[in-house]
Write a protein that holds these residues in place. Sequence first.
Motif, PDB file in Angstrom:
ATOM      1  N   GLY A  96       0.815  -1.216   0.000  1.00  0.00           N
ATOM      2  CA  GLY A  96       0.000   0.000   0.000  1.00  0.00           C
ATOM      3  C   GLY A  96       0.844   1.260   0.000  1.00  0.00           C
ATOM      4  O   GLY A  96       0.561   2.214  -0.733  1.00  0.00           O
ATOM      5  N   TYR A  97       1.882   1.292   0.834  1.00  0.00           N
ATOM      6  CA  TYR A  97       2.779   2.447   0.847  1.00  0.00           C
ATOM      7  C   TYR A  97       3.447   2.633  -0.512  1.00  0.00           C
ATOM      8  O   TYR A  97       3.539   3.745  -1.024  1.00  0.00           O
ATOM      9  N   VAL A  98       3.888   1.553  -1.094  1.00  0.00           N
ATOM     10  CA  VAL A  98       4.566   1.655  -2.386  1.00  0.00           C
ATOM     11  C   VAL A  98       3.596   2.116  -3.463  1.00  0.00           C
ATOM     12  O   VAL A  98       3.949   2.927  -4.319  1.00  0.00           O
ATOM     13  N   THR A  99       2.370   1.637  -3.417  1.00  0.00           N
ATOM     14  CA  THR A  99       1.365   2.087  -4.377  1.00  0.00           C
ATOM     15  C   THR A  99       1.121   3.583  -4.228  1.00  0.00           C
ATOM     16  O   THR A  99       0.984   4.302  -5.222  1.00  0.00           O
ATOM     17  N   THR A 100       1.102   4.076  -2.995  1.00  0.00           N
ATOM     18  CA  THR A 100       0.958   5.513  -2.744  1.00  0.00           C
ATOM     19  C   THR A 100       2.136   6.280  -3.328  1.00  0.00           C
ATOM     20  O   THR A 100       1.955   7.316  -3.978  1.00  0.00           O
TER      21      THR A 100
END
Length: 109
Positions: A96-100
């Motif tokens: 999720g952080y990487v997608t952000t």
Amino acid sequence: MNAAGMIFALSGVSGVLGMPFYQSLVTDGSVSQNELDGTRHNLSAVIVTLKNTSLEKIEALVSQYDEQLTAHLEKFQFVGQRDLLEGFRHAQVMAGYVTTIMAKAGLKG
């Protein structure tokens, strides 16, 4: 963590999630097969996108999230095989952080 380190770490997480023992999360009913497969697929797609992107393009954004990414990577590594469900959840949060990061950088997979 820098951009190259993030790609390396995510590749490791993805590899571990691909190990057969993570299938036990489905067998014991902790997650659905779709959730496990979706997480594996999403991580793989993120890695491909990041590998095909100039590291300079995402480096500044990665540095903003370094603390969170590193914390979840460490938690994933620490609990990894002792508590598969908790490790799986940390892998999902990292994704999720990487997608952000990717969205803020204008990257699309």
